[in-house]
Design an enzyme around this catalytic site. Structure first.
Site, PDB file in Angstrom:
ATOM      1  CG  ASN A   1      -1.825   1.160   1.328  1.00  0.00           C
ATOM      2  OD1 ASN A   1      -1.766   2.065   0.491  1.00  0.00           O
ATOM      3  ND2 ASN A   1      -2.679   1.159   2.330  1.00  0.00           N
TER       4      ASN A   1
ATOM      5  NE  ARG B   1      -6.098   1.765  -0.241  1.00  0.00           N
ATOM      6  CZ  ARG B   1      -6.155   2.841   0.509  1.00  0.00           C
ATOM      7  NH1 ARG B   1      -5.097   3.223   1.196  1.00  0.00           N
ATOM      8  NH2 ARG B   1      -7.255   3.531   0.606  1.00  0.00           N
TER       9      ARG B   1
ATOM     10  CG  HIS C   1     -12.833   3.521   2.965  1.00  0.00           C
ATOM     11  ND1 HIS C   1     -13.578   4.532   3.541  1.00  0.00           N
ATOM     12  CD2 HIS C   1     -11.546   3.798   3.244  1.00  0.00           C
ATOM     13  CE1 HIS C   1     -12.771   5.385   4.125  1.00  0.00           C
ATOM     14  NE2 HIS C   1     -11.516   4.974   3.961  1.00  0.00           N
TER      15      HIS C   1
ATOM     16  NE  ARG D   1      -9.724  12.549   3.461  1.00  0.00           N
ATOM     17  CZ  ARG D   1      -9.751  11.242   3.288  1.00  0.00           C
ATOM     18  NH1 ARG D   1     -10.874  10.648   2.942  1.00  0.00           N
ATOM     19  NH2 ARG D   1      -8.673  10.511   3.451  1.00  0.00           N
TER      20      ARG D   1
ATOM     21  CD  GLU E   1      -8.824  -1.359   3.857  1.00  0.00           C
ATOM     22  OE1 GLU E   1      -8.383  -1.134   5.005  1.00  0.00           O
ATOM     23  OE2 GLU E   1      -9.080  -0.476   3.040  1.00  0.00           O
TER      24      GLU E   1
END
Ligand code: ADP
Length: 401
Positions: free
Chosen positions: A7, A93, A182, A242, A386
């Site tokens: 990742n 990823r 996601h 965010r 993940e």
């Protein structure tokens, strides 16, 4: 076969080595400060092997980072494999797959070109993901590589969910639409939830991935039909830094008042907003809870209230969108570790059949039911994985060749 899962961010690179057949983790760690020095950590999972805790290693580019990871994995003393030959493939990823990728993809020139085409849609992430791919190609030219996209799982959304109500030509000509992110996590936890429900033929599940970045998805029969993030991961819920959804007119209003450029405004919405901005304490939920509970900080509590409120609102919206809900799943840093957050979000949802069991909610496990036995809607905590999903897809694609 062992799969190296990567990742890659712009200055960091997380890695895991996973045995794909037994689905066991062999080692994991992270390279940080790539390009500005270099810090390396390594956590072998085999007994008798020593960890490497944040040592300085010069990593001018992602190439040195990957080489450092490989050296650690085959290290005669603390390595977990005897040679590079044991690594069968690399899974990456990749954040934005645009509308091209509804599935993971073996990396070849066409796949790389398509990931590059998605850079305008994912300018913060895709270039870094590509650097990770290029570094692996350089250090392991013979290994097959697979790209697993954050957006792929949400490609099943219907047009009414993914279209914005703006001139249609921006969708047709410029690919402006909701993509969602996601996805690998939503796919994993919704799949596990279906297992835990006893594999019913039909299911309606709301997945709440609550971490630094947060998103909800509505999944019908294992397929995403809506999600809170949009063209970019800035949309939907308020997050650590965010803003989540705002009235777009705010951009013009504030840039007129303060002379901000559009880029500066987006930077504010990405990095200086969310619970950090509301609380002026921290973007980290543990800090917010500490400030509110132990120091009576009202702004920290306001930020938490706002977060809980918006998650609860989307749960209601998705229950309506699906015409009901069988299960709600909490996952990721906050979702897995914050019983108070889960309780606060579900407060007042008893009207739709959600009843949290206080005792179960405070128990700890990778996967567990936290609703009462008579709750119409089952509520689960499921630890996301993940990396395992990336290893599975990589293994599936490289063994199918
Ligand atoms: P990312 O989106 O970076 O993958 P994570 O899923 O790791 O983020 O989530 C990070 C968030 O999880 C942080 O806000 C952190 O405070 C929160 N978190 C982690 N552990 C706990 C805990 N025990 N209680 C409450 N929040 C926690």
């Amino acid at each position: 076969m062992k799969i190296l899962v990567i990742n890659a961010g712009s200055s960091s690179l997380k890695y895991q080595l996973i045995d794909a057949e037994s689905e066991t983790l062999l080692a994991k760690g992270v390279c940080e400060r790539i390009g500005i020095g270099g810090k390396f950590t390594y956590k072998p999972q085999l007994e008798g092997k020593q960890q490497v805790k944040a040592v300085d290693v010069l990593m001018p580019t992602h190439n040195e980072a990957i080489q450092t990871v490989l050296d650690a994995l085959v290290d005669p003393v603390n390595g977990v494999i005897s040679s590079m030959d044991e690594i069968g493939a690399v899974g990456h990823r990749v954040v934005h797959g645009g509308k091209k990728f509804g599935e993971s993809c073996l990396i070849d020139d066409m796949c790389i070109a398509a990931i590059k085409e998605c850079i305008p849609l994912g300018p913060l992430h895709n270039p870094a993901n590509l650097m990770g791919i290029e570094a692996c190609t350089k250090c392991m030219p013979d290994k097959p590589q697979v790209a697993v996209f954050d957006t792929a799982f949400h490609q099943t959304m219907p047009p009414k969910a993914y279209l914005y109500a703006i001139p249609y030509e921006y969708y047709e000509n410029d690919d402006v639409r909701r993509y969602g992110f996601h996805g690998t996590s939503h796919k994993y936890v919704s799949g596990r939830c279906i297992d835990l429900l006893g594999n019913p033929e039909h299911s309606k599940i709301i997945c709440c991935h609550l971490g630094n970045g947060s998103s909800l998805s509505a999944c019908v029969d294992g397929k995403s039909i809506d999600t809170t993030m949009g063209l970019s991961p800035l949309a939907g819920l308020p997050m650590g830094t965010r803003s989540g959804d705002i009235d777009p007119t705010i951009l013009e209003y504030l840039s007129d008042r303060y002379g901000y450029s559009l880029k500066e405004m987006i930077e504010i919405l990405n990095k200086k907003s969310g619970v950090l901005a509301l609380s002026e304490v921290s973007s980290d939920f543990r800090d917010l809870e500490d400030a509110s509970w132990h120091h009576g900080n009202e702004r920290a509590q306001l930020a938490l209230d706002k977060f809980h409120y918006e998650v609860r609102k989307y749960i209601g919206a998705y229950a309506a969108a699906m015409g009901g809900v069988d299960a709600i799943v909490f996952t990721a840093g906050v979702g897995e570790n914050g019983p108070e957050t889960r309780a606060a979000i579900c407060e007042g949802l008893d009207f739709m059949g959600v009843k949290i069991c206080e005792k179960r909610n405070f128990e700890r496990a990778d996967e567990h039911l936290i609703s009462t036995d008579d709750s119409k809607v089952k509520v689960f905590v499921i630890a996301t994985n993940e990396e395992l999903m990336i290893a599975r897809d990589t293994y599936r694609l490289v063994t199918r060749r």
